[in-house]
Design an enzyme around this catalytic site. Structure first.
Site, short mmCIF file in Angstrom:
data_model
loop_
_atom_site.label_atom_id
_atom_site.label_comp_id
_atom_site.label_asym_id
_atom_site.label_seq_id
_atom_site.Cartn_x
_atom_site.Cartn_y
_atom_site.Cartn_z
N ALA A 1 -82.13 19.40 46.74
CA ALA A 1 -83.11 18.42 46.30
C ALA A 1 -83.49 17.44 47.42
CB ALA A 1 -82.60 17.66 45.08
N GLN B 1 -81.42 15.63 38.13
CA GLN B 1 -80.41 15.37 37.10
C GLN B 1 -80.89 15.80 35.71
OE1 GLN B 1 -77.30 14.22 37.42
NE2 GLN B 1 -77.32 13.59 39.55
N SER C 1 -82.08 20.98 42.10
CA SER C 1 -80.98 21.38 42.97
C SER C 1 -79.98 22.24 42.21
CB SER C 1 -80.28 20.12 43.49
OG SER C 1 -79.15 20.47 44.27
N HIS D 1 -76.55 22.62 42.72
CA HIS D 1 -75.17 22.19 42.48
C HIS D 1 -75.03 21.09 41.42
CE1 HIS D 1 -74.75 18.34 44.86
NE2 HIS D 1 -75.87 18.79 45.42
N THR E 1 -84.77 32.55 56.86
CA THR E 1 -84.29 33.66 56.04
C THR E 1 -83.70 33.14 54.74
OG1 THR E 1 -83.85 34.92 58.03
CG2 THR E 1 -82.71 35.64 56.02
N CYS F 1 -69.44 4.03 49.23
CA CYS F 1 -68.39 3.86 50.23
C CYS F 1 -68.72 4.66 51.48
CB CYS F 1 -67.03 4.25 49.67
SG CYS F 1 -67.10 5.64 48.55
C1 PLP Z 1 -77.90 14.94 43.95
C2 PLP Z 1 -79.27 14.41 43.91
C3 PLP Z 1 -80.18 14.64 44.96
C4 PLP Z 1 -79.77 15.38 46.21
O1 PLP Z 1 -79.59 16.75 45.94
P1 PLP Z 1 -78.96 17.72 47.04
O2 PLP Z 1 -79.23 19.08 46.47
O3 PLP Z 1 -77.52 17.38 47.10
O4 PLP Z 1 -79.68 17.48 48.31
C5 PLP Z 1 -81.44 14.13 44.85
N1 PLP Z 1 -81.83 13.44 43.76
C6 PLP Z 1 -81.00 13.21 42.74
C7 PLP Z 1 -81.49 12.44 41.56
C8 PLP Z 1 -79.70 13.69 42.77
O5 PLP Z 1 -78.88 13.44 41.75
#
Ligand code: PLP
Length: 394
Positions: free
Chosen positions: A74, A182, A202, A204, A243, A329
């Site tokens: 993301a 989210q 995203s 993960h 790629t 942090c």
């Molecule tokens: C985690 C997050 C991102 C970043 O996503 P990545 O895939 O880790 O780069 C961006 N926006 C929101 C709201 C997120 O929670």
């Protein structure tokens, strides 16, 4: 008695679903072709898997597969969406609108653009973290060319009225981007109905792999023209060269599929666990304040400020319950969360906050354990707090 640690930090990242890992494995071992190799079976099989994942991602947000660009996550999607859209918009105006409560991968892009001469408005959110359509509308000027407001906030879970904001933008031919990282699979998303032109997601954050994401780019009514941020072999219709990481893309597709397979039960189960956690902590600990909207928020989110307690110390005290605190942090001197600050919380309240994120793999037993551990830790820390003693002596 030792027990395995409890993971309640599902807004930071999520455990990959074993079914996602399973789906990815053949694309490491056997189907390792380059999806851009059009002259042999190895390439075709890889390309077919990529297109299947693309179709799943598209379907989940009401888009056409041709409108999906795979990225590394993301952060990259947000960068590509915003920086990529501007060259084609430049002659129409120089004003951009975003919210003070955005993720850093939107905020820091906007701050850079502002240093480079763009005129950026950072719309405030209200005390629940909500960015209202009225607030966005007030910020619009005749030279506004792009608006970026997230669907769901990653710290306090507040859900923004993106359909309303999208319609505002569409009526004025302003490009609308939303960071839906989210929200995917948790709230209903439809890029047509919501008037979204660009949408980031995203892998993960939805029990998929790290290092992969997608950007939706509207192709009709109107077509959004993007300038690539990575040039090269012309992959992804020239919008993102490199790629394709086929196993990761397959994992993202599977993760999206599971978000919908688990529906409609999973959101209810997660929300019930979150409500149990909230009721349990609020029932046992005095002087706790909810950060976020009481109802308009993600079902798994719980962000609380514990008066007279330092969030970092509390996090250390509850070591085997994994959460996040409202202080980033990343530096030596922890900075209070910009989201809580934007909601009007003072530094102390922001520093006294913990973010819990309930997810697919949490159990009732884990929630009860977390309530116990948090309640005990707060009591212990407050016993040593001078400020707490002086108020409770009143
Ligand atoms: C985690 C997050 C991102 C970043 O996503 P990545 O895939 O880790 O780069 C961006 N926006 C929101 C709201 C997120 O929670």
């Amino acid at each position: 008695m030792s027990r395995p640690p409890v993971y309640l930090d599902n807004h930071s990242t999520t455990r990959p679903d074993p079914r996602v890992v399973e789906a990815m494995l053949p694309y490491f071992h056997e189907i390792y072709g380059n999806a851009a190799s059009i002259s042999h079976r190895f390439g075709w099989d890889a390309a077919e898997a990529v297109e299947e994942a693309r179709a799943r991602v598209a379907e989940s947000i009401g888009a056409d597969p041709k409108e999906i660009v795979f990225t590394s996550g993301a952060t990259e999607s947000n960068n590509l969406a915003i920086k990529g859209a501007l060259p084609a918009l430049k002659r129409r105006g120089d004003h951009l609108v975003t919210a003070a409560s955005e993720h850093k991968s939107v905020l820091d892009v906007m701050k850079r653009l502002s240093r480079e001469g763009w005129n950026v408005s950072f719309v405030p959110c209200d005390e629940t973290g909500l960015v209202s359509a009225e607030a966005v509308e007030q910020a619009l000027t005749p030279s506004t060319v792009l608006v970026s407001v997230m669907t769901a906030n990653n710290e306090v879970g507040t859900l923004n009225p993106i359909g309303e904001i999208g319609r505002l933008c569409h009526d004025r031919k302003i490009v609308f981007h939303t960071d839906a990282t989210q929200a995917v699979g948790k709230v209903d998303l439809d890029v047509q109905a919501d008037g979204v032109d660009l949408l980031s997601l995203s892998g993960h954050k939805i029990h998929g792999p790290k290092g992969v994401g997608a950007l939706y780019v509207r192709r009709r009514d109107p077509q959004v023209r993007l300038q690539p941020q990575i040039d090269g072999g012309g992959h992804e219709r020239g919008l993102r060269s490199g790629t394709l990481p086929v196993p990761l893309i397959v994992g993202l597709g599977k993760a999206v599929e599971l978000m919908f397979l688990e529906k409609p039960d999973e959101p209810n189960r997660i929300k019930a666990l979150r409500d149990r956690l909230e009721a349990g902590i609020v029932g046992r600990v005095a002087d706790v304040r909810l950060n976020g909207h009481p109802t308009r928020r993600l079902g798994g989110n719980l962000n609380l400020s514990f008066a007279f307690v330092d969030g970092e110390s509390l996090m250390t005290a509850i070591r085997d319950v994994a959460v996040s605190s409202g202080a980033a942090c990343t530096s030596v001197d922890p900075e209070p969360s910009h989201v809580l600050r934007a909601m009007g919380r003072d530094d102390e309240s922001a520093r006294a906050s913990l973010r819990f994120g309930v997810g697919r793999f949490n159990t009732e037993d884990e929630i009860d354990y977390a309530i116990e551990v948090v309640a005990e830790a707060v009591a212990r820390l407050r016993k040593h707090s001078a400020a707490w003693s002086s108020t409770s002596a009143l």
